[in-house]
Design a protein around this motif. Sequence first.
Motif, short mmCIF file in Angstrom:
data_model
loop_
_atom_site.label_atom_id
_atom_site.label_comp_id
_atom_site.label_asym_id
_atom_site.label_seq_id
_atom_site.Cartn_x
_atom_site.Cartn_y
_atom_site.Cartn_z
N TYR A 136 0.83 -1.21 0.00
CA TYR A 136 0.00 0.00 0.00
C TYR A 136 0.86 1.26 0.00
N GLY A 137 1.77 1.36 0.95
CA GLY A 137 2.60 2.55 1.04
C GLY A 137 3.51 2.71 -0.15
N GLN A 138 4.01 1.61 -0.69
CA GLN A 138 4.89 1.68 -1.85
C GLN A 138 4.15 2.24 -3.06
N VAL A 139 2.95 1.74 -3.31
CA VAL A 139 2.15 2.22 -4.43
C VAL A 139 1.75 3.68 -4.21
N GLN A 140 1.31 4.01 -3.01
CA GLN A 140 0.85 5.37 -2.74
C GLN A 140 2.00 6.37 -2.83
N ARG A 141 3.18 5.99 -2.36
CA ARG A 141 4.32 6.89 -2.47
C ARG A 141 4.70 7.10 -3.93
N ASN A 142 4.66 6.04 -4.73
CA ASN A 142 4.98 6.16 -6.14
C ASN A 142 4.02 7.12 -6.85
N ARG A 143 2.76 7.02 -6.53
CA ARG A 143 1.78 7.90 -7.18
C ARG A 143 1.87 9.32 -6.64
N PHE A 144 2.39 9.46 -5.42
CA PHE A 144 2.53 10.79 -4.83
C PHE A 144 3.66 11.58 -5.49
N ASP A 145 4.86 10.99 -5.59
CA ASP A 145 5.99 11.77 -6.10
C ASP A 145 6.83 11.06 -7.16
N GLY A 146 6.40 9.87 -7.60
CA GLY A 146 7.12 9.18 -8.66
C GLY A 146 8.30 8.34 -8.20
N THR A 147 8.55 8.28 -6.89
CA THR A 147 9.63 7.44 -6.39
C THR A 147 9.11 6.03 -6.13
N ARG A 148 10.01 5.10 -5.85
CA ARG A 148 9.69 3.72 -5.51
C ARG A 148 8.81 3.01 -6.54
N PRO A 149 9.18 3.05 -7.81
CA PRO A 149 8.40 2.30 -8.81
C PRO A 149 8.50 0.79 -8.55
N SER A 150 7.48 0.08 -8.94
CA SER A 150 7.43 -1.37 -8.74
C SER A 150 6.55 -1.99 -9.82
N ARG A 151 6.38 -3.31 -9.74
CA ARG A 151 5.47 -3.97 -10.69
C ARG A 151 4.04 -3.48 -10.49
N SER A 152 3.72 -3.04 -9.28
CA SER A 152 2.35 -2.61 -8.97
C SER A 152 2.07 -1.18 -9.38
#
Length: 363
Positions: A136-152
């Motif tokens: 959850y946090g990984q996806v939300q952080r990615n959508r927030f500022d573009g960091t921590r991209p993942s398969r999700s």
Amino acid sequence: MKHRLLLVIAFVVLVAVGGGTIVAANLLGAQRVADHGRAVPERPRGDERGPEGELHRFRLGSIAGERLEPNRDDFAARTTVDGPLLLFLPATRAKPADYQRFLQAALEDGYHVLGLDYWNLGKTLSGTCEADVHCYGQVQRNRFDGTRPSRSSAVTPAGSIVSRFRDAVAYLDDHDPDGGWGRFVSSRGTIAWRDVVVAGHSQGGGEAAFIAHIRTVRGALMFSSPVESLGAAHAAWMDRPGRTPVDRMYAIDDVGDGFGPRIAGSWDALGLTGSEGPFRTSTAPPGPGSDPHAILVDLDLGDPAQSHSRIVKDSTPLRPDGVPVLLPMWQWMLHRVAPASSGGPAPEDGPASSDGPASSDGS
């Protein structure tokens, strides 16, 4: 003689076509040189009317030369110049145009409002992460500022909420220079989160809660959200204290919502329900002196899916005079985080925050 005439005509046509091609190529080349060899990015475009006093729709197009995806209309408006800003994030696959009644309610309460398009396509966040508490946090952080991209989730920095927010405010400041938009983003690009109320529906409400966790915002309003628990599991970032105090966060849902158990689990994890559980009502807001942070309304909103959506979407039930039945509840929530006609910054009761490194999100 006829053949010679045809040959002459063909030669003239070829010369004309070739000349036109050369001119077009020269013009395009000159444009690219003017833009330092890059294709010219699409410029934002919007309504002819401005954002003062009524909802104004616009579309950013691209940021830093990157075409935005999705690229649906944003909505913004303001009345006063010193009101706080309501940043609203839609549900999965929904768009800002689906929430104009709520944005209008906030506008009439003196807010600057910005319904922002962002990456919310594909599967729901709960369907993506299920019992993976760090997802959850990984996806939300990615959508927030573009960091921590993942398969999700692989949103780029240019397409992130932060980037879209900055460009939207820049666009609005250009089109309404006396409207007070510029104070929400400094000349260095720092967002004034203390003067922003983050709000959202479903996935967007979960994102709003996450932003309130990693940034000190004026308040957070969550509609049918966050949907971030599954049985005993819930988003890992909820286990750590956030930057925004819980007493500036409010959530609402309908008892018929099919995602109700997952939302209730998230409320418990965030500390919104307290010892007495959610405040229950039909549609009437809490009375004077009452300050519940989790609210369950018992309103016939249709089947479970409709109950999840109609709490804040434009499909919300209306009174005979066309006013949303839930308007008093919306207003109560809006007033709790920024009373009507109040401007100025939020209370200084949390650690300073910027768009740099922040507290851990548990992922």
